[in-house]
Enzyme design. Sequence first.
Site, mmCIF file in Angstrom:
data_model
loop_
_atom_site.group_PDB
_atom_site.id
_atom_site.type_symbol
_atom_site.label_atom_id
_atom_site.label_comp_id
_atom_site.label_asym_id
_atom_site.label_seq_id
_atom_site.Cartn_x
_atom_site.Cartn_y
_atom_site.Cartn_z
ATOM 1 N N SER A 102 -2.022 0.276 2.922
ATOM 2 C CA SER A 102 -2.832 -0.677 2.176
ATOM 3 C C SER A 102 -4.298 -0.601 2.619
ATOM 4 O O SER A 102 -4.938 0.434 2.435
ATOM 5 C CB SER A 102 -2.238 -2.079 2.356
ATOM 6 N N HIS B 184 5.772 -3.553 -1.381
ATOM 7 C CA HIS B 184 4.521 -3.083 -0.775
ATOM 8 C C HIS B 184 4.697 -2.543 0.639
ATOM 9 O O HIS B 184 3.749 -1.987 1.193
ATOM 10 C CB HIS B 184 3.507 -4.242 -0.773
ATOM 11 N N ASP C 292 5.900 -2.357 -6.122
ATOM 12 C CA ASP C 292 4.683 -2.815 -5.474
ATOM 13 C C ASP C 292 3.786 -3.544 -6.466
ATOM 14 O O ASP C 292 3.386 -2.989 -7.484
ATOM 15 C CB ASP C 292 3.935 -1.604 -4.877
#
Length: 269
Positions: A83, A237, A209
């Site tokens: 991320s 995620h 996600d």
Amino acid sequence: MSPALHTETAGSGLALFLLHGWGLHGGIWDALVPELTSHFRVTRVDLPGHGRSRSSPLSPELEEAARAVLAIAPPEAVWLGWSLGGLLAMRAALDAPSRVRALVLTNATPRFTAAPDWTHAMPPETLAGFAAGLAADYRGTLQRFLSLQVQGDEAARESLRQLRESLYAHGEPDTAALGLGLALLENSDLRSELASIRQPTLVIMGGYDRLTPPRAGEHLTHAIPGARTHLFPGSGHAPFLSHPRQFAAAVVDFVRGLAVKPRAAAGRP
């Protein structure tokens, strides 16, 4: 001079450098590290303003934030960024290619917010809502953010448990740093530079996600020369939480495929 970032290192072999996501810290990798240390010398960092690096300020400018991480990164390591960590890893690969051996971009994206020419992302209002929520109720805001990460995940309950346990494991987060981190996510856009990434790259995606949709990962795969992809269809995620053994196996398989000798990188040192 800012305090050095907190790092932990274990294992032996080729250097693997782990960068976590927004609001968390290096402890989020606890379940994954045992799967990796028999193959690699694993270093995990608490990013600026996060975890045990709270006293080191986080810059809202991506280039400056990446420089702070490069200052403590193992040389010629494979960078595994999740991320926000993936965004920093891509910036480091562009700015200091000789320092980054390869990339594993986990649930990453070149741009976190949607635009007319970029639909594979969160609406800007969602990120703005998190920013506003930090001042009013940062605990509730962080809990909502964690819940969003596991929506649709086939191991949602266990993944959410691990995220929640990790969140406050090293004390209260710095809400100012969290706000700067959201500004960094909002303002960064690497789409025009992806073709300049020359490191071998593995893009890992979660089929459910909501923060960095699979189509963002597909864009990375097509835009970065020679990039490979690995999809976890039933994950959200954080596939390294929901599928730690399979995730580690994908990383090991990718790194084993790299050339034995370090690759000469073009660009700035």
